[in-house]
Design a protein around this motif. Structure first.
Motif, mmCIF file in Angstrom:
data_model
loop_
_atom_site.group_PDB
_atom_site.id
_atom_site.type_symbol
_atom_site.label_atom_id
_atom_site.label_comp_id
_atom_site.label_asym_id
_atom_site.label_seq_id
_atom_site.Cartn_x
_atom_site.Cartn_y
_atom_site.Cartn_z
ATOM 1 N N GLY A 156 0.802 -1.304 -0.018
ATOM 2 C CA GLY A 156 0.031 0.024 -0.300
ATOM 3 C C GLY A 156 0.868 1.202 0.053
ATOM 4 O O GLY A 156 0.616 2.151 -0.552
ATOM 5 N N LEU A 157 1.942 1.150 0.570
ATOM 6 C CA LEU A 157 2.647 2.369 0.776
ATOM 7 C C LEU A 157 3.529 2.623 -0.531
ATOM 8 O O LEU A 157 3.943 3.708 -1.057
ATOM 9 N N ALA A 158 3.976 1.485 -1.120
ATOM 10 C CA ALA A 158 4.658 1.633 -2.415
ATOM 11 C C ALA A 158 3.595 2.155 -3.524
ATOM 12 O O ALA A 158 4.032 2.995 -4.390
ATOM 13 N N ALA A 159 2.410 1.743 -3.350
ATOM 14 C CA ALA A 159 1.245 2.164 -4.433
ATOM 15 C C ALA A 159 1.258 3.740 -3.988
ATOM 16 O O ALA A 159 1.028 4.652 -4.984
ATOM 17 N N LEU A 160 1.240 4.093 -2.801
ATOM 18 C CA LEU A 160 1.116 5.649 -2.345
ATOM 19 C C LEU A 160 2.313 6.440 -2.866
ATOM 20 O O LEU A 160 2.211 7.710 -3.419
ATOM 21 N N MET A 161 3.579 5.876 -3.020
ATOM 22 C CA MET A 161 4.689 6.555 -3.398
ATOM 23 C C MET A 161 4.347 6.768 -4.870
ATOM 24 O O MET A 161 4.874 8.107 -5.336
ATOM 25 N N VAL A 179 17.995 -2.020 -8.794
ATOM 26 C CA VAL A 179 16.458 -2.467 -8.750
ATOM 27 C C VAL A 179 15.612 -0.897 -8.544
ATOM 28 O O VAL A 179 14.712 -0.914 -9.485
ATOM 29 N N ILE A 180 15.888 -0.227 -7.692
ATOM 30 C CA ILE A 180 15.388 1.086 -7.453
ATOM 31 C C ILE A 180 15.472 1.873 -8.771
ATOM 32 O O ILE A 180 14.457 2.631 -9.176
ATOM 33 N N GLY A 181 16.436 1.592 -9.490
ATOM 34 C CA GLY A 181 16.642 2.688 -10.719
ATOM 35 C C GLY A 181 15.660 2.159 -11.930
ATOM 36 O O GLY A 181 14.778 2.898 -12.457
ATOM 37 N N ALA A 220 8.142 3.555 -13.685
ATOM 38 C CA ALA A 220 7.159 4.185 -12.804
ATOM 39 C C ALA A 220 7.013 5.458 -13.434
ATOM 40 O O ALA A 220 5.906 6.105 -13.638
ATOM 41 N N ILE A 221 8.105 6.578 -13.410
ATOM 42 C CA ILE A 221 8.101 7.613 -13.710
ATOM 43 C C ILE A 221 7.906 8.158 -15.146
ATOM 44 O O ILE A 221 7.111 9.097 -15.619
ATOM 45 N N VAL A 222 8.670 7.355 -16.217
ATOM 46 C CA VAL A 222 8.343 7.673 -17.766
ATOM 47 C C VAL A 222 7.180 7.463 -18.075
ATOM 48 O O VAL A 222 6.614 8.437 -18.701
ATOM 49 N N PRO A 223 6.231 6.534 -17.546
ATOM 50 C CA PRO A 223 4.957 6.640 -18.207
ATOM 51 C C PRO A 223 3.974 7.703 -17.487
ATOM 52 O O PRO A 223 3.032 8.162 -17.981
#
Length: 443
Positions: free
Chosen positions: A195-200, A235-237, A243-246
């Protein structure tokens, strides 16, 4: 329904401040950061003042030690409070300066109260949850709003509050994002972590949806600094790019057109007015180097027209020029010192906890707080948010954290467990007592 829920929450939590001042501080922070009473017909009710009074009474009655952290942060803050009072006494427009002084001094008092009361891991962990949940209201609603509307309209906060300005709201969400990650790292529940990952992700979408160029400029350097601080960079990259490009590509053409004005700021009236306001702050500091113009000098027609006869009043649009114009060179130096000492406290904690697994949570909190401060400094360079209460709460939290990690773990474990029993489960979610196993995977 919202009014009934708010009344029930207030009645259930307000009395706790008498017996447990830290519960009063959490309520005080929630009311200050979210302003839930502004969402209903109780907008004129002094609920923040009520929470502050209850907390003060509980603090006087409490037998707990009452002392400030053993570093310079609280003393620099006290000196800043003193100097803002001096500058207000010599303000060019006292009628507007004193109400702002009254509002901002309450922010500083809240920060000092946090330093005195939030003295262990459970309380700090709960404070982070309050900050995150307060901002999550806007992040969740804003992120979903952007996805549903295709980003065609601006994400807005609560009118009449600091979040009512889309630029301020963008900064607030940028600041909260690293703290969401801290909670994700230190939660033992897989569902909460997801849930927190989705919030991010939704927070990033909501920041883009504010159409704030200042928040956009701060977002990517902040994310880059976050990536640099993480241990699993590959992994984070990859996740970040996915996530960010789309998210950026999803935004409509009018959003792209607005962001493109960053490159042609000379032709943008808003950008040029900010540069002119920075010049106004420098002029004030030149004429009144010790005390500046006082609070709200930039919003006074009488003051502004002494320098720009045909100019309308505008905010400074920079935390640095705001503190300089309001309080002169000493005020700016004190404001910078508060940020530097907050950053220093985080660095000290990170070094002290690097090889102590039982304090991995403190290392995470210090690291993510530094990322949050980086977001504030970057976005705040283009916004008038020098007295934002959540920023001072993070500064206070880092001052306490430095003291907490210097104490033997066994000495505070008992009080932490007692607090964990008293606080609601959501605010202690992920908490593990000293020696308990922490989440196995840490990004």
């Amino acid at each position: 329904m919202r009014a009934l829920a708010f009344i029930a929450t207030l009645l259930a939590t307000l009395p706790l401040g008498f017996v447990a001042p830290y519960a009063g501080v959490l309520l005080w922070c929630w009311l200050s950061f979210l302003n839930p009473h502004q969402l209903i017909f109780f907008s004129g009710l002094p609920v923040v003042y009520m929470a502050a009074v209850v907390t003060a009474v509980g603090l006087v009655m409490s037998r707990e030690p009452k002392r400030l952290p053993g570093n310079l942060t609280p003393w620099i803050l006290l000196l800043f409070m003193f100097w803002t009072t001096v500058s207000t006494m010599f303000a060019l427009e006292p009628i507007s300066a004193w109400p702002e002084w009254n509002q901002d001094e309450k922010t500083f008092v809240l920060a000092l109260t946090i330093m005195v009361v939030m003295t262990n891991r459970v309380r700090l962990h709960a404070l982070v949850w309050v900050i995150v949940l307060s901002v999550a209201y806007f992040s969740l609603k804003g992120g979903i709003f952007v996805l549903v509307t295709g980003g065609g309209s601006h994400v807005q906060g609560i009118e009449g509050t600091v979040t009512g300005d889309n630029n301020n709201l963008g900064l607030i969400m940028v600041m909260s994002w690293p703290l969401v990650n801290y909670l994700r790292l230190n939660s033992g529940s897989k569902s909460i972590r997801l849930g927190l990952a989705a919030l991010m992700v939704l927070t990033i979408v909501a920041v883009l949806g504010t159409y704030s160029r200042g928040a956009f400029l701060a977002l990517f350097p902040m994310l880059a600094y976050f990536w640099w601080k993480t241990k699993r960079k590959v992994v984070i990259g990859i996740i970040g790019v996915i996530a960010i490009v789309p998210a950026v590509a999803f935004m409509p053409q009018k959003w792209v057109d607005r962001m493109n004005t960053i490159e042609t700021y000379q032709q943008d009236g808003s950008a040029m007015s900010r540069i002119q306001q920075w010049g106004f702050a420098l002029s004030l500091a030149h004429d009144r180097p010790l005390v500046g113009g006082g609070f709200n000098a930039a919003q006074s027609r009488l003051v502004v027209r002494q320098y720009y006869p045909d100019e309308v009043v505008r905010a400074y649009h920079s935390i640095w020029f705001q503190s300089l114009g309001d309080h002169g060179v000493p005020g700016l130096l004190l404001f910078i010192s508060i940020g530097l000492f907050g950053w220093r406290n985080a660095s000290v904690v990170r070094r002290a906890t690097r090889s102590r697994p039982e304090l991995a949570w403190a290392n995470d909190l210090a690291t993510m707080s530094q990322v949050s401060l980086a977001g504030y400094f970057l976005a705040g360079s283009l916004l008038s948010m020098a007295y934002y209460d959540c920023y001072y709460a993070i500064i206070a939290m880092l001052a306490v954290l430095r003291d907490v990690v210097s104490k033997p773990v066994a000495a505070v474990a008992r009080s932490e467990k007692r607090d964990a029993v008293m606080l609601p489960a959501p605010l202690t979610s992920g908490y593990a007592a000293a020696g308990d196993q922490l989440p196995a995977k840490r990004a």
